[in-house]
Write a protein that holds these residues in place. Structure first.
Motif, PDB file in Angstrom:
ATOM      1  N   UNK A  80      20.184  99.615 -23.715  1.00 14.39           N
ATOM      2  CA  UNK A  80      20.526 100.508 -24.825  1.00 14.39           C
ATOM      3  C   UNK A  80      20.455 101.984 -24.446  1.00 14.39           C
ATOM      4  N   UNK A  81      19.913 102.285 -23.287  1.00 15.31           N
ATOM      5  CA  UNK A  81      19.797 103.676 -22.842  1.00 15.31           C
ATOM      6  C   UNK A  81      21.180 104.188 -22.436  1.00 15.31           C
ATOM      7  N   UNK A  82      21.749 105.166 -23.162  1.00  7.94           N
ATOM      8  CA  UNK A  82      23.094 105.670 -22.836  1.00  7.94           C
ATOM      9  C   UNK A  82      23.185 106.230 -21.412  1.00  7.94           C
ATOM     10  N   UNK A  83      22.117 106.846 -20.939  1.00 10.71           N
ATOM     11  CA  UNK A  83      22.136 107.419 -19.596  1.00 10.71           C
ATOM     12  C   UNK A  83      22.281 106.326 -18.536  1.00 10.71           C
ATOM     13  N   UNK A  84      21.572 105.194 -18.711  1.00 16.56           N
ATOM     14  CA  UNK A  84      21.670 104.095 -17.762  1.00 16.56           C
ATOM     15  C   UNK A  84      23.053 103.462 -17.825  1.00 16.56           C
ATOM     16  N   UNK A  85      23.591 103.309 -19.025  1.00 16.82           N
ATOM     17  CA  UNK A  85      24.939 102.742 -19.158  1.00 16.82           C
ATOM     18  C   UNK A  85      25.945 103.599 -18.401  1.00 16.82           C
ATOM     19  N   UNK A  86      25.880 104.917 -18.596  1.00 20.85           N
ATOM     20  CA  UNK A  86      26.838 105.802 -17.935  1.00 20.85           C
ATOM     21  C   UNK A  86      26.618 105.833 -16.419  1.00 20.85           C
ATOM     22  N   UNK A  87      25.381 105.702 -15.995  1.00 20.74           N
ATOM     23  CA  UNK A  87      25.096 105.651 -14.554  1.00 20.74           C
ATOM     24  C   UNK A  87      25.788 104.443 -13.921  1.00 20.74           C
ATOM     25  N   UNK A  88      25.716 103.295 -14.593  1.00 23.71           N
ATOM     26  CA  UNK A  88      26.326 102.080 -14.064  1.00 23.71           C
ATOM     27  C   UNK A  88      27.848 102.135 -14.157  1.00 23.71           C
ATOM     28  N   UNK A  89      28.356 102.730 -15.213  1.00 19.84           N
ATOM     29  CA  UNK A  89      29.802 102.908 -15.332  1.00 19.84           C
ATOM     30  C   UNK A  89      30.306 103.818 -14.216  1.00 19.84           C
ATOM     31  N   UNK A  90      29.551 104.849 -13.893  1.00 17.61           N
ATOM     32  CA  UNK A  90      29.928 105.760 -12.800  1.00 17.61           C
ATOM     33  C   UNK A  90      29.925 105.029 -11.466  1.00 17.61           C
ATOM     34  N   UNK A  91      28.933 104.159 -11.232  1.00 20.17           N
ATOM     35  CA  UNK A  91      28.912 103.373  -9.998  1.00 20.17           C
ATOM     36  C   UNK A  91      30.138 102.483  -9.895  1.00 20.17           C
ATOM     37  N   UNK A  92      30.661 102.069 -11.045  1.00 18.42           N
ATOM     38  CA  UNK A  92      31.806 101.171 -11.059  1.00 18.42           C
ATOM     39  C   UNK A  92      33.098 101.866 -10.632  1.00 18.42           C
ATOM     40  N   UNK A  93      33.119 103.198 -10.729  1.00 15.95           N
ATOM     41  CA  UNK A  93      34.323 103.930 -10.345  1.00 15.95           C
ATOM     42  C   UNK A  93      34.514 103.856  -8.834  1.00 15.95           C
ATOM     43  N   UNK A  94      35.747 103.676  -8.407  1.00 13.36           N
ATOM     44  CA  UNK A  94      36.035 103.505  -6.984  1.00 13.36           C
ATOM     45  C   UNK A  94      35.813 104.801  -6.216  1.00 13.36           C
ATOM     46  N   UNK A  95      35.202 104.680  -5.025  1.00 15.44           N
ATOM     47  CA  UNK A  95      35.132 105.796  -4.079  1.00 15.44           C
ATOM     48  C   UNK A  95      36.362 105.685  -3.178  1.00 15.44           C
ATOM     49  N   UNK A  96      36.933 106.808  -2.765  1.00 16.76           N
ATOM     50  CA  UNK A  96      38.207 106.763  -2.051  1.00 16.76           C
ATOM     51  C   UNK A  96      38.103 106.570  -0.543  1.00 16.76           C
ATOM     52  N   UNK A  97      36.887 106.490   0.013  1.00 19.03           N
ATOM     53  CA  UNK A  97      36.780 106.602   1.462  1.00 19.03           C
ATOM     54  C   UNK A  97      36.915 105.289   2.229  1.00 19.03           C
ATOM     55  N   UNK A  98      37.451 104.242   1.590  1.00 24.09           N
ATOM     56  CA  UNK A  98      37.698 103.009   2.333  1.00 24.09           C
ATOM     57  C   UNK A  98      39.189 102.696   2.455  1.00 24.09           C
TER      58      UNK A  98
END
Length: 297
Positions: A80-98
């Motif tokens: 339920x912590x919005x900060x943790x949810x957004x942290x995990x959503x951010x991790x889900x975003x693709x990094x371009x370096x592969x």
């Protein structure tokens, strides 16, 4: 420290956190004190099955196509912590370096793209190979000769060999020539040095490359001679990934790449490596050993 975390590292961190959340969330079953199965977790979700969630938790996939499934899972896990949810959503975003791996993916065996992505982010790599010079130490000519030697049996094409040699050299550059190169500890069996691969000039160049790398500050190469103490009969590699769990990698007989972050498995292979390091030649002795082989060519 490890290289800046790329796509594979981000997927792995996301998977680890999701697995922990699933295993420790409030239970939906009366006979279980906490946690839920993957089947329970994905029930009713679109585009995500139990096997898919397993691959996500292993860091092989993410929720690229439907981040809504990620948010739904987090809600089911009681996050339920919005900060943790957004942290995990951010991790889900693709990094371009592969993107560099794209042209090689069709030539890689099962599991290898995931491993190669982690290898490029490792802060330290520990490896042992009894019969062939370890891949990240190989020269281009030696790598090509290995693939050419296997070609009649494996029924591979010239394009397959070309791409795999390019990939091996690119992996070597990304591990050893980056801004913060990985610390590399390698034990090579004497058989790997005595088995002729290609013409004598190929072996001479390979010996010289081993000597050059062994003199680098971040590289340690030891030779374990015939009839000298304990040795593992299988090759393996251990990747240290900073604040992520270390992983051990082994090949199987079908050419697929398998990795595990289970502490018991990683520790088992660390014990194997340390036992061999204790009976192998020291770094300077190993350099002299390889130098003598080079002089004989």
């Amino acid at each position: 420290m490890a290289a800046k975390r790329g796509a594979t590292g981000r997927r792995l961190e996301l998977g680890i956190q999701l697995r922990r959340l699933r295993e420790n969330c409030p239970s939906v079953e009366e006979d279980r004190s906490k946690g839920m199965t993957r089947r329970e977790a994905v029930r009713g979700l679109r585009d995500i099955s139990e096997p898919t969630l397993a691959r996500i938790e292993l860091g092989e996939l993410n929720f690229r196509r439907n981040v809504g499934n990620l948010r739904t899972l987090l809600k089911r896990y009681g996050v339920t912590d919005p900060a943790l949810v957004e942290q995990l959503v951010e991790l889900n975003r693709e990094a371009p370096n592969e993107d560099w791996m794209t042209r090689y993916r069709s030539f890689m065996p099962t599991g290898m793209p995931h491993y190669v992505g982690l290898e490029a982010e490792a802060s330290a790599i520990t490896a042992y190979h009894p019969t062939v010079v370890y891949g990240l130490v190989q020269t281009e000519a030696y790598a090509k000769a290995i693939f050419e030697m296997e070609r009649p049996v494996e029924d591979t094409t010239g394009e397959f060999i070309k791409r795999n040699v390019e990939l091996r050299m690119e992996r070597k550059r990304r591990v050893l020539n980056r801004e913060d190169p990985a610390r590399l500890r390698v034990i090579i069996g004497e058989a790997a040095l005595q088995n002729p691969v290609g013409e004598p000039d190929v072996m001479r160049e390979q010996y010289e490359e081993i000597i050059r790398l062994a003199r680098e500050d971040q590289v340690s190469i030891q030779v374990i001679p015939f009839r000298r103490g304990y040795r593992s009969i299988t090759d393996f590699t251990i990747l240290a990934l900073g604040d992520l769990p270390s992983r051990v990698q082994v090949d199987n007989g079908w050419g697929a790449i398998s990795t595990s972050d289970k502490p018991r498995e990683v520790e088992r292979f660390e014990r194997r490596f340390n036992a061999m390091a204790g009976v192998a030649l020291g770094v300077e002795e190993s350099i002299e050993f390889v130098s003598e082989l080079a002089r004989e060519q």
